[in-house]
Write a protein that holds these residues in place. Structure first.
Motif, mmCIF file in Angstrom:
data_model
loop_
_atom_site.group_PDB
_atom_site.id
_atom_site.type_symbol
_atom_site.label_atom_id
_atom_site.label_comp_id
_atom_site.label_asym_id
_atom_site.label_seq_id
_atom_site.Cartn_x
_atom_site.Cartn_y
_atom_site.Cartn_z
ATOM 1 N N SER A 212 0.903 -1.332 0.146
ATOM 2 C CA SER A 212 0.044 0.021 0.132
ATOM 3 C C SER A 212 0.867 1.222 0.002
ATOM 4 O O SER A 212 2.090 1.255 0.310
ATOM 5 C CB SER A 212 -0.919 -0.018 1.323
ATOM 6 O OG SER A 212 -0.206 -0.113 2.466
ATOM 7 N N SER B 95 -6.512 -4.515 -3.770
ATOM 8 C CA SER B 95 -6.298 -3.265 -2.930
ATOM 9 C C SER B 95 -4.811 -3.260 -2.589
ATOM 10 O O SER B 95 -3.998 -2.346 -3.125
ATOM 11 C CB SER B 95 -7.051 -2.914 -2.056
ATOM 12 O OG SER B 95 -6.995 -3.760 -0.987
ATOM 13 N N ALA C 215 -12.101 9.564 -7.405
ATOM 14 C CA ALA C 215 -12.664 8.377 -6.536
ATOM 15 C C ALA C 215 -11.369 7.237 -6.868
ATOM 16 O O ALA C 215 -11.301 6.771 -5.818
ATOM 17 C CB ALA C 215 -14.023 7.916 -7.096
ATOM 18 N N GLU C 216 -10.977 6.999 -7.924
ATOM 19 C CA GLU C 216 -10.009 6.140 -8.158
ATOM 20 C C GLU C 216 -8.711 6.352 -7.365
ATOM 21 O O GLU C 216 -7.862 5.400 -6.658
ATOM 22 C CB GLU C 216 -9.429 6.135 -9.587
ATOM 23 C CG GLU C 216 -8.677 4.859 -10.038
ATOM 24 C CD GLU C 216 -9.155 3.541 -9.564
ATOM 25 O OE1 GLU C 216 -10.224 3.074 -9.438
ATOM 26 O OE2 GLU C 216 -8.228 2.807 -8.975
ATOM 27 N N VAL D 35 -8.573 8.326 -4.665
ATOM 28 C CA VAL D 35 -8.748 7.799 -3.158
ATOM 29 C C VAL D 35 -8.629 6.658 -2.973
ATOM 30 O O VAL D 35 -8.115 6.315 -1.903
ATOM 31 C CB VAL D 35 -10.407 8.569 -2.713
ATOM 32 C CG1 VAL D 35 -10.423 8.306 -1.274
ATOM 33 C CG2 VAL D 35 -10.324 10.178 -3.043
ATOM 34 N N ARG D 36 -9.509 5.817 -3.947
ATOM 35 C CA ARG D 36 -9.375 4.169 -3.553
ATOM 36 C C ARG D 36 -7.945 3.838 -3.576
ATOM 37 O O ARG D 36 -7.491 3.083 -2.617
ATOM 38 C CB ARG D 36 -10.055 3.631 -4.545
ATOM 39 C CG ARG D 36 -11.613 3.698 -4.123
ATOM 40 C CD ARG D 36 -12.285 2.501 -5.033
ATOM 41 N NE ARG D 36 -12.562 3.026 -6.361
ATOM 42 C CZ ARG D 36 -13.460 3.901 -6.835
ATOM 43 N NH1 ARG D 36 -14.597 4.087 -5.997
ATOM 44 N NH2 ARG D 36 -13.547 4.057 -8.049
ATOM 45 N N GLU D 37 -7.038 4.315 -4.295
ATOM 46 C CA GLU D 37 -5.609 3.950 -4.090
ATOM 47 C C GLU D 37 -4.848 4.404 -3.160
ATOM 48 O O GLU D 37 -4.120 3.506 -2.577
ATOM 49 C CB GLU D 37 -5.105 4.401 -5.672
ATOM 50 C CG GLU D 37 -3.548 4.401 -5.702
ATOM 51 C CD GLU D 37 -2.805 2.993 -5.830
ATOM 52 O OE1 GLU D 37 -3.739 1.958 -6.159
ATOM 53 O OE2 GLU D 37 -1.675 2.785 -5.453
ATOM 54 N N GLY E 206 -6.019 2.363 -0.236
ATOM 55 C CA GLY E 206 -6.062 0.940 -0.608
ATOM 56 C C GLY E 206 -5.579 0.163 0.864
ATOM 57 O O GLY E 206 -5.821 -1.125 0.777
ATOM 58 N N TYR F 63 -16.573 1.846 2.963
ATOM 59 C CA TYR F 63 -15.594 2.238 1.921
ATOM 60 C C TYR F 63 -16.533 3.395 0.970
ATOM 61 O O TYR F 63 -15.882 4.555 0.839
ATOM 62 C CB TYR F 63 -15.247 1.194 1.144
ATOM 63 C CG TYR F 63 -14.243 0.106 1.767
ATOM 64 C CD1 TYR F 63 -13.055 0.348 2.525
ATOM 65 C CD2 TYR F 63 -14.897 -0.969 2.328
ATOM 66 C CE1 TYR F 63 -12.283 -0.318 3.116
ATOM 67 C CE2 TYR F 63 -14.120 -1.991 2.720
ATOM 68 C CZ TYR F 63 -12.916 -1.694 3.416
ATOM 69 O OH TYR F 63 -12.033 -2.630 3.901
ATOM 70 N N PRO F 64 -17.711 3.238 0.600
ATOM 71 C CA PRO F 64 -18.304 4.186 -0.286
ATOM 72 C C PRO F 64 -18.209 5.478 0.386
ATOM 73 O O PRO F 64 -18.139 6.703 -0.355
ATOM 74 C CB PRO F 64 -19.653 3.607 -0.702
ATOM 75 C CG PRO F 64 -19.413 2.017 -0.531
ATOM 76 C CD PRO F 64 -18.613 1.848 0.667
ATOM 77 N N VAL G 120 -14.701 7.382 0.663
ATOM 78 C CA VAL G 120 -14.515 7.913 -0.460
ATOM 79 C C VAL G 120 -15.328 9.073 -0.666
ATOM 80 O O VAL G 120 -14.577 10.504 -1.131
ATOM 81 C CB VAL G 120 -14.657 6.997 -1.628
ATOM 82 C CG1 VAL G 120 -14.331 7.823 -3.074
ATOM 83 C CG2 VAL G 120 -13.819 5.767 -1.540
ATOM 84 N N ARG H 298 -13.608 12.967 -0.940
ATOM 85 C CA ARG H 298 -13.811 13.709 -1.854
ATOM 86 C C ARG H 298 -14.580 15.105 -1.620
ATOM 87 O O ARG H 298 -14.253 16.141 -2.283
ATOM 88 C CB ARG H 298 -14.675 13.342 -3.152
ATOM 89 C CG ARG H 298 -13.735 11.998 -3.601
ATOM 90 C CD ARG H 298 -14.231 11.501 -5.043
ATOM 91 N NE ARG H 298 -14.095 12.455 -6.119
ATOM 92 C CZ ARG H 298 -14.598 12.316 -7.218
ATOM 93 N NH1 ARG H 298 -15.729 11.465 -7.339
ATOM 94 N NH2 ARG H 298 -14.382 13.364 -8.090
#
Lengths: 337, 206
Positions: free
Chosen positions: A102, A239, B174-175, B177-179, B182, B191-192, B195, B199
């Motif tokens: 990560s 992830s 959003a991508e 943030v997820r990265e 992660g 999780y949703p 994110v 944002r």
């Protein structure tokens, strides 16, 4: 964790001396992620920990005037992944670094630590199992769960090497520099790793007191030098996770015709696994779905799965096919849906 | 300490610490007599700390704090058990969940996998250091507004990592943030909304 002395050497000579004085009971600390995990689980119990971060200059990433690249062993994975020129010239290496763990792990984890990390095998990591690698007399994967274990090169231990960076660096023809009590060694990274049939207690040639200081990549393996490279990794948890299978390819192409190839797999063998079978199946051919699939089949021809890991064979084949096709701009090899 | 905090004479944590005192005393008594905590290093080999407790200074949330720790103590244990900064959570203790994330020189790291002695000379920021003057950091406020937590145990790690992301990328996708998040696990599965919270915090002033 057992108690230990924390040593901060000012230079490499002092570090090797501290390690030599520790007589096998001294451990090297770089990022510490792998080391602390092993110490917490009492897989190793060093009396001294030698912190390499006090040695200056080991974290440099620099291009030489001839276009070759040197990466210090203490460069973080984040700094490798974010280096713009490195990413352009050796994309497989940047992609591999970016695929590790990560953000938090890449901020701390180092190149040297990634290359020297110990196996993730659950029997090796378990304080309750005295496995073959820890001086016991059985590799528990042969009687227990082998779903994450070796399909190539296994025996008598069936660990897989967990590094993502190693296959990418080997595909890019990397050399590694090791400093120790006997002086400095510089050897192809491929020869740094040894199978359990040769050495059981460790996955590399490293002897007590020896320290990985640098890897170097030739200009000929760079984009500027005419080589295209790519790294693909498949993991169970998207992830962040270790690879079930990874593949790094480096190709020299004239048009679509391949004049030289290096194909290296991760997650399938006790060492990063260079497949000369796949390489010779693709060299002097033009890269397309059929030739790529043939090369992939050649890489796995000698695979011998264990009770629970046969799935790795089609997975590795697919990744090799995709990596070859994508590197040659020939699509992904996936059937249109 | 504010008047309100003083009045909270009985807290869950104080209670837990209180019942733990007996065992702490026993541990101290059982420990072998210390033979001096700093063995002298031979000339030229550098400095040796420990194995016994050594005095170190950690710069945490802008304040230099001096404490005595053995080299084997992780940054997380030093923060939680010695400095009473219990925002960073000890969950997996193996670098697999993100619950212990703190910022070191502005970058998120896992405090459970870093030794406290290794964090000397670095600027450490914990979740306690994000609010200023009683005012929540925009990421914290956004987590509340978006209802981005259920049990809340993983939240400090997420908040700290999200703060680091927004310091670098003003309006992340959003991508992104997820990265960036992660490496953090939320077993309640929020999780949703996490994110969404990150944002919506983007671009707000602290």
């Amino acid at each position: 964790m057992r108690r230990f002395a924390f040593i901060e050497p000012p230079d490499l000579a002092a570090a090797t001396e501290a390690l030599a004085r520790g007589a096998g009971k001294a451990a090297i600390l770089a990022g510490g992620l792998d080391l602390l995990g092993e110490m917490k689980d009492r897989i190793i119990e060093p009396a001294a920990v030698v912190n390499l971060k006090t040695v200056r200059g080991l974290d440099a990433i620099r291009f030489e005037p001839d276009g070759s690249l040197r990466i210090g062993a203490l460069a973080t994975l984040a700094s490798v992944a974010a280096h713009p020129r490195l990413g352009r010239e050796y994309p497989a290496v940047a992609q591999a670094a970016q695929s590790v763990g990560s953000v938090e792990i890449r901020n701390v984890g180092t190149v040297g630590g990634n290359l020297c990390q110990r196996p993730r095998c659950w029997y090796y990591r378990s304080p309750l199992h005295k496995c073959l690698k820890k001086g016991g007399d059985v590799c528990f994967t042969t009687v227990g769960q082998s779903r994450y274990h070796a399909i190539l090169g296994g025996g008598p231990s069936y660990i897989v090497h967990p590094s993502d960076l190693a296959p990418a660096l080997i595909a890019c023809d990397a050399r590694i520099t090791v400093v120790g009590p006997d002086g400095t060694k510089d050897l192809p990274l491929e020869q740094f790793y040894v199978l359990p049939s040769v050495r059981l207690d460790h996955e590399t040639i490293l002897k007590p007191g020896e320290i990985v200081t640098e890897v170097s990549l030739p200009a000929s393996a760079s984009a500027d030098g005419g080589t295209r490279s790519r790294f693909l990794k498949f993991r169970e948890k998207d992830s962040f996770d270790f690879a079930l299978v990874s593949v790094a390819v480096a190709l020299r192409l004239q048009g679509n015709s391949c004049s030289a190839a290096r194909v290296v797999l991760g997650g399938v063998a006790p060492t990063p696994w260079r497949s000369k079978e796949a390489e010779s199946a693709i060299v002097d051919r033009s890269i397309g779905p059929r030739s790529a699939a043939k090369a992939a089949a050649a890489a796995l021809a000698d695979a011998s799965p264990m009770s629970h890991n046969e799935y790795k064979i089609p997975l590795a084949r697919t990744l090799i096919t995709r990596a070859l096709l994508e590197t040659a701009d020939q699509g992904t090899g996936l059937a249109p849906s | 300490m504010s008047g309100r905090a003083k009045r909270r004479a009985f807290t869950r944590r104080a209670f837990l610490k209180g019942i733990g005192l007996g065992s702490v005393g026993a541990t101290v008594l059982a420990a072998p007599p210390s033979k001096g905590t700093r063995p002298a290093a031979p000339a030229g080999t550098g400095r040796t700390l420990g194995p016994g407790a050594v005095a170190i200074t950690l710069k945490v949330n802008g304040v230099a704090r001096t404490l005595r720790v053995e080299p084997r103590v992780t940054l997380l244990d030093a923060l939680r058990d010695r400095l009473d900064l219990t925002g960073s959570k000890k969950i997996c203790d193996r670098g697999e969940c993100g619950g212990c994330a703190v910022l070191v020189d502005g970058s998120p790291v896992l405090a459970c996998m870093m030794l406290a002695v290794d964090a000397r000379h670095r600027a450490i920021t914990t979740v306690e250091g994000l609010s200023t003057g009683g005012r929540l950091h925009p990421v914290q406020a956004a987590f509340i507004e978006a209802d981005a937590l259920q049990c809340g145990f993983c939240t400090p790690g997420f908040v700290v990592a999200a703060k680091a992301l927004l310091d670098e990328v003003k309006t992340p996708t959003a991508e992104q943030v997820r990265e960036a998040l992660g490496g953090h696990l939320c077993r309640c599965g929020t999780y949703p909304r996490i994110v969404e919270a990150v944002r919506s915090a983007a671009g707000r002033k602290g």
